[in-house]
Design a protein around this motif. Structure first.
Motif, PDB file in Angstrom:
ATOM      1  N   THR A 235      65.398  79.236  14.842  1.00 43.42           N
ATOM      2  CA  THR A 235      64.061  79.054  14.283  1.00 43.42           C
ATOM      3  C   THR A 235      63.091  78.794  15.433  1.00 43.42           C
ATOM      4  O   THR A 235      63.345  77.917  16.262  1.00 43.42           O
ATOM      5  CB  THR A 235      64.049  77.834  13.337  1.00 43.42           C
ATOM      6  OG1 THR A 235      65.115  77.972  12.401  1.00 43.42           O
ATOM      7  CG2 THR A 235      62.731  77.731  12.594  1.00 43.42           C
TER       8      THR A 235
ATOM      9  N   HIS B  63      53.213  73.744  13.116  1.00 43.13           N
ATOM     10  CA  HIS B  63      52.924  74.173  11.754  1.00 43.13           C
ATOM     11  C   HIS B  63      52.672  72.941  10.900  1.00 43.13           C
ATOM     12  O   HIS B  63      53.560  72.119  10.711  1.00 43.13           O
ATOM     13  CB  HIS B  63      54.093  74.971  11.181  1.00 43.13           C
ATOM     14  CG  HIS B  63      53.814  75.502   9.806  1.00 43.13           C
ATOM     15  ND1 HIS B  63      53.144  76.691   9.584  1.00 43.13           N
ATOM     16  CD2 HIS B  63      54.072  74.996   8.574  1.00 43.13           C
ATOM     17  CE1 HIS B  63      53.023  76.894   8.285  1.00 43.13           C
ATOM     18  NE2 HIS B  63      53.579  75.881   7.637  1.00 43.13           N
ATOM     19  N   THR B  64      51.477  72.847  10.382  1.00 41.18           N
ATOM     20  CA  THR B  64      51.140  71.662   9.597  1.00 41.18           C
ATOM     21  C   THR B  64      50.882  71.992   8.123  1.00 41.18           C
ATOM     22  O   THR B  64      50.905  71.114   7.279  1.00 41.18           O
ATOM     23  CB  THR B  64      49.883  70.974  10.169  1.00 41.18           C
ATOM     24  OG1 THR B  64      48.876  71.962  10.350  1.00 41.18           O
ATOM     25  CG2 THR B  64      50.188  70.292  11.496  1.00 41.18           C
TER      26      THR B  64
ATOM     27  N   PRO C  98      51.358  74.141   4.341  1.00 37.27           N
ATOM     28  CA  PRO C  98      52.492  74.227   3.416  1.00 37.27           C
ATOM     29  C   PRO C  98      53.469  75.326   3.842  1.00 37.27           C
ATOM     30  O   PRO C  98      53.137  76.174   4.682  1.00 37.27           O
ATOM     31  CB  PRO C  98      51.826  74.570   2.087  1.00 37.27           C
ATOM     32  CG  PRO C  98      50.553  75.261   2.457  1.00 37.27           C
ATOM     33  CD  PRO C  98      50.110  74.644   3.755  1.00 37.27           C
ATOM     34  N   MET C  99      54.628  75.295   3.233  1.00 31.77           N
ATOM     35  CA  MET C  99      55.610  76.343   3.485  1.00 31.77           C
ATOM     36  C   MET C  99      55.087  77.659   2.888  1.00 31.77           C
ATOM     37  O   MET C  99      54.262  77.655   1.974  1.00 31.77           O
ATOM     38  CB  MET C  99      56.938  75.984   2.817  1.00 31.77           C
ATOM     39  CG  MET C  99      57.610  74.790   3.439  1.00 31.77           C
ATOM     40  SD  MET C  99      58.271  75.219   5.061  1.00 31.77           S
ATOM     41  CE  MET C  99      58.487  73.604   5.762  1.00 31.77           C
ATOM     42  N   ALA C 100      55.617  78.760   3.389  1.00 31.14           N
ATOM     43  CA  ALA C 100      55.213  80.064   2.849  1.00 31.14           C
ATOM     44  C   ALA C 100      55.631  80.154   1.393  1.00 31.14           C
ATOM     45  O   ALA C 100      56.656  79.589   0.985  1.00 31.14           O
ATOM     46  CB  ALA C 100      55.866  81.177   3.659  1.00 31.14           C
TER      47      ALA C 100
ATOM     48  N   LEU D 118      64.630  75.451   8.022  1.00 30.80           N
ATOM     49  CA  LEU D 118      63.328  76.126   8.060  1.00 30.80           C
ATOM     50  C   LEU D 118      63.468  77.644   7.990  1.00 30.80           C
ATOM     51  O   LEU D 118      62.588  78.383   8.381  1.00 30.80           O
ATOM     52  CB  LEU D 118      62.559  75.712   9.322  1.00 30.80           C
ATOM     53  CG  LEU D 118      62.103  74.245   9.343  1.00 30.80           C
ATOM     54  CD1 LEU D 118      61.461  73.895  10.674  1.00 30.80           C
ATOM     55  CD2 LEU D 118      61.145  73.954   8.199  1.00 30.80           C
ATOM     56  N   GLN D 119      64.616  78.080   7.522  1.00 33.14           N
ATOM     57  CA  GLN D 119      64.821  79.522   7.359  1.00 33.14           C
ATOM     58  C   GLN D 119      65.194  79.825   5.906  1.00 33.14           C
ATOM     59  O   GLN D 119      65.799  78.994   5.228  1.00 33.14           O
ATOM     60  CB  GLN D 119      65.980  80.009   8.248  1.00 33.14           C
ATOM     61  CG  GLN D 119      65.684  79.998   9.723  1.00 33.14           C
ATOM     62  CD  GLN D 119      66.865  80.554  10.523  1.00 33.14           C
ATOM     63  OE1 GLN D 119      67.865  81.000   9.976  1.00 33.14           O
ATOM     64  NE2 GLN D 119      66.721  80.523  11.837  1.00 33.14           N
TER      65      GLN D 119
ATOM     66  N   ASP E  89      61.302  82.989   8.554  1.00 33.85           N
ATOM     67  CA  ASP E  89      60.798  81.648   8.816  1.00 33.85           C
ATOM     68  C   ASP E  89      60.204  81.116   7.508  1.00 33.85           C
ATOM     69  O   ASP E  89      59.276  81.737   6.958  1.00 33.85           O
ATOM     70  CB  ASP E  89      59.736  81.707   9.921  1.00 33.85           C
ATOM     71  CG  ASP E  89      59.362  80.319  10.430  1.00 33.85           C
ATOM     72  OD1 ASP E  89      59.199  79.414   9.588  1.00 33.85           O
ATOM     73  OD2 ASP E  89      59.242  80.151  11.658  1.00 33.85           O
TER      74      ASP E  89
ATOM     75  N   ARG F  30      58.277  78.760   6.993  1.00 31.80           N
ATOM     76  CA  ARG F  30      56.887  78.279   7.116  1.00 31.80           C
ATOM     77  C   ARG F  30      55.895  79.420   7.116  1.00 31.80           C
ATOM     78  O   ARG F  30      54.812  79.330   6.546  1.00 31.80           O
ATOM     79  CB  ARG F  30      56.744  77.476   8.419  1.00 31.80           C
ATOM     80  CG  ARG F  30      57.679  76.294   8.500  1.00 31.80           C
ATOM     81  CD  ARG F  30      57.866  75.815   9.928  1.00 31.80           C
ATOM     82  NE  ARG F  30      58.551  76.817  10.754  1.00 31.80           N
ATOM     83  CZ  ARG F  30      58.921  76.618  12.008  1.00 31.80           C
ATOM     84  NH1 ARG F  30      58.654  75.466  12.598  1.00 31.80           N
ATOM     85  NH2 ARG F  30      59.541  77.549  12.681  1.00 31.80           N
ATOM     86  N   THR F  31      56.260  80.534   7.766  1.00 32.05           N
ATOM     87  CA  THR F  31      55.284  81.607   7.988  1.00 32.05           C
ATOM     88  C   THR F  31      55.667  82.937   7.344  1.00 32.05           C
ATOM     89  O   THR F  31      54.889  83.882   7.380  1.00 32.05           O
ATOM     90  CB  THR F  31      55.147  81.849   9.502  1.00 32.05           C
ATOM     91  OG1 THR F  31      56.443  82.242   9.998  1.00 32.05           O
ATOM     92  CG2 THR F  31      54.697  80.588  10.229  1.00 32.05           C
TER      93      THR F  31
END
Lengths: 74, 382
Positions: free
Chosen positions: B50, B55-56, B58-60, B89-90, B111, B113-114
């Motif tokens: 990862t 990254h602050t 929300p999650m994707a 985080l994956q 990812d 998050r993104t």
């Protein structure tokens, strides 16, 4: 039932039963507990390895073992 | 124990062992790398890391993740969405040509998050895949798996009969005695007996849980025809949906239904763990034990509303609890190493057992089993 001249069933199975119960408890405890108890549980699972190592490498061969019938039959 | 009884147990031990030994040796050997599956993947560079980013937010959204996976594999449908415990985080989405595909599976790792695609690891190839297939089904699918289950049952019988036979061997010996100076035959026998009896619990547990694992497909099929059929009964005669509701919205409904649990994995409509009409959202606990126990929440895939949620039946709980006890992946690296050593000790038990038989194979009933000890035991009189 068996009546043995030297070792009773209880004597024969005492240590195997102790090791079996401890290692089984370790297997289950490691599943239920994290953290500190996990080390204890893992040690219990490893007990058979330690016992095997001791009896194979460290404990001297008992030359005084009574000649067994196994030997006589060979 | 009378001479006749010992002969019978010796017969059981000999044949149950002989039939399964070659397969057990294969399973023990292929099991060695499988214990360290994660570490080997890291070592050969298969592991997808990862990225470290700031990254602050929300999650994707789950919908964004799904869209990203779909755009990578046009013509494919999503099967399952899951994540590695070590990589929180994956998210990984598996995809197939059809929802019931078992081969030609593609994986997209993203990812969380993104929704950036981090990698598309190859499936169904490589050393670990070969080890896994040899270990689970011998490349023969369900029949291979069930065959190995039968071999596992024979192993369990061999272990039980081995414990029974341990007594007549040991009445003149102390626990752990190995007669190093009395020739190879006795030494080999003593090693077989000593290692066999000290690894009893582990070998029995790993063998028995391995057998339970071979029934996994059958248990899931039974669950589908049993509880799943009850849960989706109102959808029985409806055509499969063509439009799907938001995955994120469905996930939110599932989380609201089970607020104290967290998302384990998602089964997409049409796959084995759900129906054609539902997102099967499998929630789990967070203790070492409950994180392995899932609770399915079925969300209508067209309306994103709750259809039903029931705890797993006892037979699937038994399956899920038996899995870590077979894999040895629940106590950190130290337990993995212990698993490795115990596996090697089991290989020694199997190998010495095979050699004992080989050396004695021309005897009708090996003296080593019967004659040597039977005359020393007297049937209990009253």
């Amino acid at each position: 039932m068996i009546r043995m001249k030297h070792q009773s069933l209880t004597q024969i199975f005492f240590w195997p039963a102790v090791i079996a119960v401890i290692s089984l408890a370790g297997l289950i405890f490691a599943l239920v507990y994290d953290d500190g108890l996990e080390i204890v549980a893992n040690a219990a699972v490893a007990l058979p390895v330690a016992v095997a190592f001791y009896y194979y490498y460290l404990k001297p061969d008992r030359q005084s073992t009574p000649k067994s019938a196994l030997k006589n039959r060979q | 124990m009378q001479r006749k009884t010992i002969r019978r147990w010796a017969w059981v031990h000999k044949w149950s062992s002989l039939v399964c030994t070659v397969f057990m040796l294969l399973l023990c050997l292929t099991g060695l790398p499988l214990v360290f599956s994660d570490e080997i993947h890291d070592w050969v560079g298969d592991h997808i890391a990862t990225p470290e980013i700031q990254h602050t937010g929300p999650m994707a959204s789950m919908d964004t993740l799904l869209a990203a996976a779909k755009s990578r594999n046009p013509g494919y449908v999503p099967l399952y969405m899951f994540r590695d415990e070590d990589e929180p985080l994956q998210w990984t989405i598996s995809m197939g040509k059809t929802a019931d595909a078992t081969t030609g599976i593609r994986y997209v790792v993203m990812d969380a998050r993104t929704a950036q695609v981090l990698g598309e690891p190859p499936a169904e190839q490589g050393f670990m895949y070969v080890m896994f297939k040899l270990h689970t089904d011998l490349f023969a699918g369900l029949p291979g798996m069930l065959f190995l289950g039968v071999m596992g049952l024979l192993l369990v019988i061999a272990i039980i009969s081995g414990v029974v036979l341990y007594a007549p061997f040991m009445h003149k010996l102390s626990f752990g005695d190995i007669r190093h100076q009395r020739g190879e035959k006795l030494k080999r026998l003593d090693i077989h007996n000593m290692l066999g009896i000290v690894t009893l619990s582990w070998f029995f547990v790993v063998g028995a849980t391995g057998v339970i694992n071979t029934w996994a497909d059958l248990l899931v099929t039974y669950w589908q025809s049993d509880q799943m059929a009850q849960m989706i009964a109102p959808y029985k005669n409806l055509p499969p949906p063509t439009q799907f509701a938001s995955l994120q919205q469905s996930m939110d409904v599932a989380q609201k239904t089970e607020p104290d649990m967290q998302l384990g994995f998602i089964a997409f409509p049409g796959t084995g763990y759900t129906s054609q009409h539902h997102y099967g959202i499998f929630m789990r606990g967070d203790t070492p034990l409950t994180k392995r126990l899932f609770k399915p929440v079925l969300i209508d895939a067209q309306t994103a509303t709750l259809t039903d949620s029931r705890p797993l039946p006892w037979y699937l709980v038994a399956l899920l609890v038996s899995q870590p006890l077979h894999f040895g992946d629940y106590g950190g690296m130290s337990l993995k190493w212990i698993w490795l050593v115990l596996d090697i000790l089991s290989i020694v038990v199997l190998w010495t057992g095979l050699k004992i038989w080989w050396k004695k194979r021309h005897q009708v009933m090996p003296a080593i089993y019967v004659d040597s000890m039977a005359h020393r035991m007297q049937p209990h009189q009253g």
